[in-house]
Design a protein around this motif. Structure first.
Motif, mmCIF file in Angstrom:
data_model
loop_
_atom_site.group_PDB
_atom_site.id
_atom_site.type_symbol
_atom_site.label_atom_id
_atom_site.label_comp_id
_atom_site.label_asym_id
_atom_site.label_seq_id
_atom_site.Cartn_x
_atom_site.Cartn_y
_atom_site.Cartn_z
ATOM 1 N N GLU A 76 0.862 -1.168 0.000
ATOM 2 C CA GLU A 76 0.000 0.000 0.000
ATOM 3 C C GLU A 76 0.904 1.224 0.000
ATOM 4 O O GLU A 76 1.970 1.214 0.594
ATOM 5 C CB GLU A 76 -0.864 -0.010 1.258
ATOM 6 N N SER A 127 1.162 5.297 0.946
ATOM 7 C CA SER A 127 0.556 6.411 1.671
ATOM 8 C C SER A 127 1.380 7.659 1.414
ATOM 9 O O SER A 127 2.598 7.658 1.631
ATOM 10 C CB SER A 127 0.526 6.135 3.180
ATOM 11 N N ARG A 173 1.343 12.172 1.604
ATOM 12 C CA ARG A 173 0.768 13.390 2.162
ATOM 13 C C ARG A 173 0.821 14.458 1.087
ATOM 14 O O ARG A 173 1.858 14.711 0.500
ATOM 15 C CB ARG A 173 1.580 13.823 3.371
ATOM 16 N N ASP A 224 6.205 11.488 1.825
ATOM 17 C CA ASP A 224 5.823 10.198 2.403
ATOM 18 C C ASP A 224 5.480 10.418 3.875
ATOM 19 O O ASP A 224 5.460 11.564 4.357
ATOM 20 C CB ASP A 224 6.935 9.160 2.201
ATOM 21 N N ALA A 225 5.201 9.355 4.602
ATOM 22 C CA ALA A 225 4.778 9.443 5.997
ATOM 23 C C ALA A 225 5.855 10.041 6.904
ATOM 24 O O ALA A 225 5.545 10.560 7.973
ATOM 25 C CB ALA A 225 4.366 8.068 6.517
ATOM 26 N N SER A 261 -8.656 9.391 -0.062
ATOM 27 C CA SER A 261 -7.986 10.540 0.538
ATOM 28 C C SER A 261 -8.822 10.979 1.728
ATOM 29 O O SER A 261 -10.049 10.905 1.702
ATOM 30 C CB SER A 261 -7.823 11.688 -0.459
ATOM 31 N N SER A 285 -7.394 11.965 10.056
ATOM 32 C CA SER A 285 -6.619 10.736 9.847
ATOM 33 C C SER A 285 -5.753 10.435 11.060
ATOM 34 O O SER A 285 -4.532 10.590 11.026
ATOM 35 C CB SER A 285 -5.735 10.868 8.602
ATOM 36 N N MET A 313 -2.639 8.241 10.691
ATOM 37 C CA MET A 313 -1.495 8.753 9.947
ATOM 38 C C MET A 313 -0.749 9.750 10.818
ATOM 39 O O MET A 313 -1.363 10.540 11.531
ATOM 40 C CB MET A 313 -1.947 9.419 8.655
ATOM 41 N N TRP A 316 -4.097 12.924 3.457
ATOM 42 C CA TRP A 316 -3.360 11.678 3.262
ATOM 43 C C TRP A 316 -4.045 10.906 2.154
ATOM 44 O O TRP A 316 -5.271 10.799 2.131
ATOM 45 C CB TRP A 316 -3.343 10.847 4.541
ATOM 46 N N LYS A 327 -4.080 7.188 0.284
ATOM 47 C CA LYS A 327 -3.657 5.782 0.336
ATOM 48 C C LYS A 327 -4.080 5.116 -0.961
ATOM 49 O O LYS A 327 -5.214 5.290 -1.408
ATOM 50 C CB LYS A 327 -4.302 5.052 1.512
#
Length: 194
Positions: free
Chosen positions: A13, A15, A17, A32-33, A148, A154, A157, A171, A173
């Motif tokens: 997956e 994820s 931002r 990214d995260a 989103s 979220s 996240m 976010w 995904k």
């Protein structure tokens, strides 16, 4: 610049931002995260561009941080309200358009529905509430492909508010075997150009 691919590997997956509302013509980072810059997006034009100046094209360009083109979205010259999504190699991936708007409660929010049909006949359905940027992408069988959610909604996240306090941060995904760049271009077209 060479073309690149951005399909999420099987059993994975992705994820990311992203700020859905940014200054026009200025490349903006998608992170990214962990807050690392992984992609850039440039937005040219807007929802009112064609009405104000039919010659002015509305376009979204998604690249790697190194400048490798991943995807782009441009307003159709043949059909009003339709956008063409292009792959990294410049080939048409599909067409995106709004199909419906439904009222969803006494607060006046509207649930908007968009459809993307690929050149191979696959259909993706984008449904959600704007400007809250709550969007879901499903395939023709209802399987979830991407979503989103506003950063504030979220909790799973990590918050990156130290990087950007803008209220349009979400976010995104994306599930396995889906092209992240096409999903991002469609989300950005829906939120900025339509």
């Amino acid at each position: 610049m060479p073309a690149c691919s951005c399909v999420v590997p099987a059993n994975c997956e992705c994820s990311l931002r992203l700020n859905f509302k940014r200054a026009r013509m200025t490349p903006v980072a998608i992170t990214d995260a962990d807050g690392n810059k992984v992609l850039h997006v440039s937005i040219q034009g807007g929802a009112s561009s064609q009405a104000a100046s039919p010659c002015k094209a509305s376009r979204i360009l998604l690249t790697t941080v190194e400048g490798c083109t991943l995807a782009q979205c441009r307003r159709s010259e043949q059909v009003d309200g339709e956008f063409n999504l292009f792959q990294a190699d410049g080939q048409l991936f599909g067409k995106l358009w709004q199909t419906a708007t439904e009222s969803c409660g006494p607060d006046g929010k509207e649930y908007r529905i968009y459809k993307m049909r690929s050149v191979t006949g696959a259909e993706w359905h984008f449904g959600g509430i704007l400007p809250q940027l709550t969007l879901d992408v499903t395939d023709a069988t209802g399987g979830l492909l991407a979503l989103s959610r506003p950063e504030a909604d979220s909790p799973e996240m990590p918050s990156q508010r130290s990087f950007d306090a803008d209220c349009h941060v979400s976010w995104v995904k994306v599930t396995s075997n889906v092209d992240v760049s096409i999903v991002l271009c469609a989300f950005l077209a829906i939120s900025n150009l339509m």
